[in-house]
Motif scaffolding. Structure first.
Motif, PDB file in Angstrom:
ATOM      1  N   LEU A  91     127.221 -12.876 -50.699  1.00 18.01           N
ATOM      2  CA  LEU A  91     126.137 -12.492 -49.787  1.00 18.01           C
ATOM      3  C   LEU A  91     125.336 -13.714 -49.340  1.00 18.01           C
ATOM      4  CD1 LEU A  91     124.844  -9.263 -51.564  1.00 18.01           C
ATOM      5  CD2 LEU A  91     126.070  -9.375 -49.385  1.00 18.01           C
ATOM      6  N   ILE A  92     125.071 -14.625 -50.261  1.00 18.47           N
ATOM      7  CA  ILE A  92     124.331 -15.847 -49.914  1.00 18.47           C
ATOM      8  C   ILE A  92     125.131 -16.696 -48.938  1.00 18.47           C
ATOM      9  CG2 ILE A  92     123.465 -18.044 -50.842  1.00 18.47           C
ATOM     10  CD1 ILE A  92     122.541 -16.416 -53.333  1.00 18.47           C
ATOM     11  N   ILE A  98     125.462 -17.094 -41.185  1.00 12.90           N
ATOM     12  CA  ILE A  98     124.875 -16.393 -40.041  1.00 12.90           C
ATOM     13  C   ILE A  98     123.588 -17.060 -39.568  1.00 12.90           C
ATOM     14  CG2 ILE A  98     123.697 -14.245 -39.382  1.00 12.90           C
ATOM     15  CD1 ILE A  98     125.890 -12.804 -41.046  1.00 12.90           C
ATOM     16  N   ASN A  99     122.752 -17.471 -40.518  1.00 14.63           N
ATOM     17  CA  ASN A  99     121.447 -18.039 -40.176  1.00 14.63           C
ATOM     18  C   ASN A  99     121.456 -19.553 -40.022  1.00 14.63           C
ATOM     19  OD1 ASN A  99     119.676 -15.601 -40.191  1.00 14.63           O
ATOM     20  ND2 ASN A  99     120.543 -15.440 -42.246  1.00 14.63           N
ATOM     21  N   GLN A 104     116.859 -19.734 -49.373  1.00  8.86           N
ATOM     22  CA  GLN A 104     115.772 -20.260 -50.200  1.00  8.86           C
ATOM     23  C   GLN A 104     115.034 -19.190 -50.993  1.00  8.86           C
ATOM     24  OE1 GLN A 104     114.449 -23.653 -49.836  1.00  8.86           O
ATOM     25  NE2 GLN A 104     116.084 -24.280 -48.465  1.00  8.86           N
ATOM     26  N   ASN A 105     115.310 -17.920 -50.723  1.00 10.81           N
ATOM     27  CA  ASN A 105     114.483 -16.850 -51.263  1.00 10.81           C
ATOM     28  C   ASN A 105     115.019 -16.338 -52.603  1.00 10.81           C
ATOM     29  OD1 ASN A 105     112.254 -15.295 -51.139  1.00 10.81           O
ATOM     30  ND2 ASN A 105     112.936 -14.001 -49.463  1.00 10.81           N
ATOM     31  N   ALA A 149     117.617  -6.429 -54.749  1.00 16.48           N
ATOM     32  CA  ALA A 149     117.783  -7.807 -54.284  1.00 16.48           C
ATOM     33  C   ALA A 149     116.854  -8.058 -53.111  1.00 16.48           C
ATOM     34  CB  ALA A 149     119.240  -8.043 -53.864  1.00 16.48           C
ATOM     35  N   ASP A 150     116.888  -9.281 -52.622  1.00 17.76           N
ATOM     36  CA  ASP A 150     116.174  -9.648 -51.413  1.00 17.76           C
ATOM     37  C   ASP A 150     116.649  -8.719 -50.285  1.00 17.76           C
ATOM     38  OD1 ASP A 150     115.217 -10.830 -49.075  1.00 17.76           O
ATOM     39  OD2 ASP A 150     115.995 -12.828 -49.549  1.00 17.76           O
ATOM     40  N   PRO A 151     115.731  -8.059 -49.579  1.00 23.37           N
ATOM     41  CA  PRO A 151     116.136  -7.174 -48.481  1.00 23.37           C
ATOM     42  C   PRO A 151     117.015  -7.863 -47.437  1.00 23.37           C
ATOM     43  CG  PRO A 151     113.815  -6.854 -48.975  1.00 23.37           C
ATOM     44  CD  PRO A 151     114.281  -8.021 -49.794  1.00 23.37           C
ATOM     45  N   GLU A 152     116.836  -9.177 -47.256  1.00 23.38           N
ATOM     46  CA  GLU A 152     117.683  -9.915 -46.309  1.00 23.38           C
ATOM     47  C   GLU A 152     119.141  -9.945 -46.772  1.00 23.38           C
ATOM     48  OE1 GLU A 152     117.091 -11.337 -43.215  1.00 23.38           O
ATOM     49  OE2 GLU A 152     115.239 -10.187 -43.378  1.00 23.38           O
ATOM     50  N   LEU A 153     119.369 -10.094 -48.077  1.00 28.54           N
ATOM     51  CA  LEU A 153     120.740 -10.069 -48.600  1.00 28.54           C
ATOM     52  C   LEU A 153     121.331  -8.669 -48.507  1.00 28.54           C
ATOM     53  CD1 LEU A 153     120.670 -12.397 -51.751  1.00 28.54           C
ATOM     54  CD2 LEU A 153     121.368 -12.932 -49.400  1.00 28.54           C
TER      55      LEU A 153
END
Length: 176
Positions: A91-92, A98-99, A104-105, A149-153
């Motif tokens: 996922l990272i 993509i970004n 960093q989160n 997890a981080d919502p972005e992941l």
């Protein structure tokens, strides 16, 4: 979604036909309507069901000293943490690709669990051995799961697929 892109997609797909081979017979489906679903909003805790199985791998050295792909099995206790770690790394990697930036989160915990009630009902049988193109065998797992997890992941997993071989259709999920 930008309105002009939305109209392009809707117009491009409406009144089209899809041809598929099902059980050796040619089937033609006419697309009558196309809907765009609203984009879900994710928190740091979500539940999903698999629409297609999830596969996660690692590299092992075989008895001849050759590197070999090994499909991790969440159901084997010795492999479970490795499965989860590789899922997170995957996922990272997708996030960073993509970004175009380093992830960093890392202050969010990462907890992933397949639904124990579902596993119990299935008597532990949530793994699938699938034959892929060129007779390659792929081990995968299909069961509802929860993720913290981080919502972005979580969003990356939802949009790109969970685990590996997403371009072949693996790792597609639906939010519960």
């Amino acid at each position: 979604m930008d309105e002009s892109l939305k109209h392009l997609i809707l117009g491009g797909f409406s009144s089209q036909k899809i041809k598929l081979m099902l059980n050796g017979q040619k089937c033609v489906f006419t697309i009558v309507n196309v809907d765009i679903q609203p984009e879900p909003i994710f928190s740091n805790r979500e539940k999903f069901i698999c629409l297609s199985p999830i596969t996660v791998t690692t590299i092992k050295i075989d008895e001849n000293g050759k590197r070999k792909q090994h499909f991790l099995n969440y159901m084997i206790p010795e492999e479970r943490n490795h499965f989860i770690d590789n899922l997170k790394k995957n996922l990272i990697n997708k996030y960073e690709t993509i970004n175009n930036t380093k992830y960093q989160n890392s202050n969010y915990p990462f907890n992933f669990n397949f639904d124990i009630n579902y596993i119990t009902k299935r008597m532990g049988n949530i793994t699938k051995l699938m034959e892929f193109k060129n007779k390659i065998k792929i081990k995968a797992i299909e069961a509802p799961f929860s993720i913290e997890a981080d919502p972005e992941l979580i969003k990356i997993g939802y949009e790109c697929g969970w685990g590996e071989k997403n371009s072949a259709g693996f790792g597609c999920v639906e939010q519960i």
